[in-house]
Design a protein around this motif. Structure first.
Motif, mmCIF file in Angstrom:
data_model
loop_
_atom_site.group_PDB
_atom_site.id
_atom_site.type_symbol
_atom_site.label_atom_id
_atom_site.label_comp_id
_atom_site.label_asym_id
_atom_site.label_seq_id
_atom_site.Cartn_x
_atom_site.Cartn_y
_atom_site.Cartn_z
ATOM 1 N N ASN A 99 0.804 -1.223 0.000
ATOM 2 C CA ASN A 99 0.000 0.000 0.000
ATOM 3 C C ASN A 99 0.837 1.273 0.000
ATOM 4 O O ASN A 99 0.280 2.371 0.097
ATOM 5 C CB ASN A 99 -0.928 0.015 1.216
ATOM 6 N N LEU A 100 2.140 1.147 -0.106
ATOM 7 C CA LEU A 100 3.023 2.299 0.012
ATOM 8 C C LEU A 100 2.747 3.350 -1.069
ATOM 9 O O LEU A 100 2.691 4.547 -0.789
ATOM 10 C CB LEU A 100 4.483 1.846 -0.035
ATOM 11 N N SER A 101 2.558 2.926 -2.294
ATOM 12 C CA SER A 101 2.268 3.863 -3.386
ATOM 13 C C SER A 101 0.979 4.634 -3.116
ATOM 14 O O SER A 101 0.925 5.857 -3.295
ATOM 15 C CB SER A 101 2.170 3.107 -4.710
ATOM 16 N N ASP A 102 -0.056 3.932 -2.669
ATOM 17 C CA ASP A 102 -1.340 4.587 -2.380
ATOM 18 C C ASP A 102 -1.198 5.614 -1.266
ATOM 19 O O ASP A 102 -1.748 6.715 -1.360
ATOM 20 C CB ASP A 102 -2.404 3.551 -1.987
ATOM 21 N N GLU A 103 -0.486 5.266 -0.213
ATOM 22 C CA GLU A 103 -0.334 6.193 0.922
ATOM 23 C C GLU A 103 0.501 7.411 0.558
ATOM 24 O O GLU A 103 0.195 8.530 0.968
ATOM 25 C CB GLU A 103 0.248 5.472 2.142
ATOM 26 N N LEU A 104 1.558 7.211 -0.231
ATOM 27 C CA LEU A 104 2.355 8.355 -0.665
ATOM 28 C C LEU A 104 1.575 9.231 -1.654
ATOM 29 O O LEU A 104 1.727 10.448 -1.671
ATOM 30 C CB LEU A 104 3.677 7.899 -1.276
ATOM 31 N N THR A 105 0.717 8.612 -2.446
ATOM 32 C CA THR A 105 -0.152 9.386 -3.343
ATOM 33 C C THR A 105 -1.123 10.232 -2.529
ATOM 34 O O THR A 105 -1.357 11.403 -2.856
ATOM 35 C CB THR A 105 -0.911 8.452 -4.309
ATOM 36 N N LEU A 106 -1.666 9.666 -1.457
ATOM 37 C CA LEU A 106 -2.538 10.449 -0.568
ATOM 38 C C LEU A 106 -1.762 11.595 0.076
ATOM 39 O O LEU A 106 -2.296 12.716 0.215
ATOM 40 C CB LEU A 106 -3.154 9.562 0.511
ATOM 41 N N PHE A 107 -0.521 11.337 0.458
ATOM 42 C CA PHE A 107 0.308 12.411 0.997
ATOM 43 C C PHE A 107 0.478 13.506 -0.050
ATOM 44 O O PHE A 107 0.314 14.689 0.245
ATOM 45 C CB PHE A 107 1.677 11.880 1.443
ATOM 46 N N TRP A 108 0.814 13.125 -1.282
ATOM 47 C CA TRP A 108 0.973 14.105 -2.354
ATOM 48 C C TRP A 108 -0.313 14.925 -2.523
ATOM 49 O O TRP A 108 -0.270 16.147 -2.617
ATOM 50 C CB TRP A 108 1.380 13.438 -3.657
ATOM 51 N N LYS A 109 -1.439 14.258 -2.545
ATOM 52 C CA LYS A 109 -2.711 14.973 -2.724
ATOM 53 C C LYS A 109 -2.983 15.932 -1.570
ATOM 54 O O LYS A 109 -3.607 16.970 -1.762
ATOM 55 C CB LYS A 109 -3.858 13.981 -2.891
ATOM 56 N N SER A 110 -2.488 15.590 -0.384
ATOM 57 C CA SER A 110 -2.714 16.466 0.774
ATOM 58 C C SER A 110 -1.861 17.736 0.722
ATOM 59 O O SER A 110 -2.182 18.723 1.389
ATOM 60 C CB SER A 110 -2.452 15.712 2.082
ATOM 61 N N ILE A 111 -0.785 17.737 -0.062
ATOM 62 C CA ILE A 111 0.079 18.921 -0.172
ATOM 63 C C ILE A 111 -0.003 19.567 -1.554
ATOM 64 O O ILE A 111 0.603 20.616 -1.769
ATOM 65 C CB ILE A 111 1.547 18.586 0.171
ATOM 66 N N ALA A 112 -0.718 18.971 -2.479
ATOM 67 C CA ALA A 112 -0.751 19.444 -3.870
ATOM 68 C C ALA A 112 -1.235 20.886 -3.986
ATOM 69 O O ALA A 112 -0.815 21.608 -4.897
ATOM 70 C CB ALA A 112 -1.616 18.518 -4.723
ATOM 71 N N TYR A 113 -2.096 21.315 -3.070
ATOM 72 C CA TYR A 113 -2.603 22.691 -3.118
ATOM 73 C C TYR A 113 -1.469 23.717 -3.039
ATOM 74 O O TYR A 113 -1.591 24.836 -3.538
ATOM 75 C CB TYR A 113 -3.618 22.934 -2.000
ATOM 76 N N LYS A 114 -0.336 23.337 -2.444
ATOM 77 C CA LYS A 114 0.803 24.243 -2.327
ATOM 78 C C LYS A 114 1.576 24.369 -3.648
ATOM 79 O O LYS A 114 2.402 25.259 -3.800
ATOM 80 C CB LYS A 114 1.772 23.772 -1.242
ATOM 81 N N TYR A 115 1.303 23.466 -4.581
ATOM 82 C CA TYR A 115 2.024 23.409 -5.848
ATOM 83 C C TYR A 115 1.031 23.359 -7.012
ATOM 84 O O TYR A 115 0.973 22.367 -7.752
ATOM 85 C CB TYR A 115 2.942 22.183 -5.877
ATOM 86 N N PRO A 116 0.256 24.421 -7.214
ATOM 87 C CA PRO A 116 -0.796 24.380 -8.239
ATOM 88 C C PRO A 116 -0.265 24.216 -9.664
ATOM 89 O O PRO A 116 -1.001 23.768 -10.547
ATOM 90 C CB PRO A 116 -1.506 25.735 -8.072
ATOM 91 N N GLU A 117 1.005 24.527 -9.883
ATOM 92 C CA GLU A 117 1.585 24.393 -11.221
ATOM 93 C C GLU A 117 1.914 22.934 -11.573
ATOM 94 O O GLU A 117 2.089 22.597 -12.736
ATOM 95 C CB GLU A 117 2.837 25.271 -11.347
ATOM 96 N N ILE A 118 1.994 22.056 -10.584
ATOM 97 C CA ILE A 118 2.311 20.644 -10.820
ATOM 98 C C ILE A 118 1.037 19.912 -11.228
ATOM 99 O O ILE A 118 0.049 19.921 -10.503
ATOM 100 C CB ILE A 118 2.916 19.978 -9.560
ATOM 101 N N GLU A 119 1.082 19.265 -12.389
ATOM 102 C CA GLU A 119 -0.094 18.555 -12.891
ATOM 103 C C GLU A 119 -0.168 17.109 -12.412
ATOM 104 O O GLU A 119 -1.247 16.601 -12.158
ATOM 105 C CB GLU A 119 -0.119 18.603 -14.420
ATOM 106 N N GLN A 120 0.986 16.452 -12.320
ATOM 107 C CA GLN A 120 0.937 15.032 -11.962
ATOM 108 C C GLN A 120 2.250 14.568 -11.336
ATOM 109 O O GLN A 120 3.326 14.855 -11.842
ATOM 110 C CB GLN A 120 0.652 14.184 -13.204
#
Length: 147
Positions: A99-120
């Protein structure tokens, strides 16, 4: 990878970006204005969940995706000999390699608002123990079919 790319992209090892940073690998294409960096972490080196999150945010995103045109990145985690009992704490949650990929993806989604220029940001986990077990099972099957 170079043989399989069919001229769609070029992969370069430790290429220097405009900001003098050197990701492990970059993918480049003449139709894309900015290379796609790949940061590789070997999980067997004892990375904690907090350190993986920190490297994802500060190294891949903060260093390698600083250029204005940089919008995509890959965080590649590879395990060769980790025990099945190994786990990481991410987002205050205990997680195994499955589940490591899923949890790190959730982490990314939780901070993505700080990086609006990053698409993926793509997070990929490769567990070589699974590949090794599949090879062993394949060899057993192949041998038993010959008898």
């Amino acid at each position: 990878m170079r043989q399989l790319c069919n001229s769609r992209y070029v992969n370069v090892q430790e290429a220097e970006l405009a900001n003098a940073q050197r990701p492990d690998i970059t993918f480049q294409n003449s139709k894309v204005t900015c290379p796609i960096p790949v940061e590789i972490k070997l999980l067997d080196k004892g990375w904690s969940g907090n350190k993986l999150c920190e490297r994802l945010e500060n190294q891949l995103i903060g260093d390698y995706l600083r250029e204005a045109d940089a919008k995509h990145g890959i965080f590649l985690l590879v395990s060769k000999h980790l025990p099945q009992t190994k786990y990481w704490i991410i987002n205050d949650k205990r997680t195994c390699i499955t589940n490591l990929s899923d949890e790190l993806t959730l982490f990314w989604k939780s901070i993505a608002y700080k990086y609006p220029e990053i698409e993926q940001i793509e997070i990929i986990v490769i567990d070589m123990n699974i590949r090794a077990q599949a090879s062993i099972n394949h060899e057993k099957y192949s041998y038993s079919s010959l008898i």
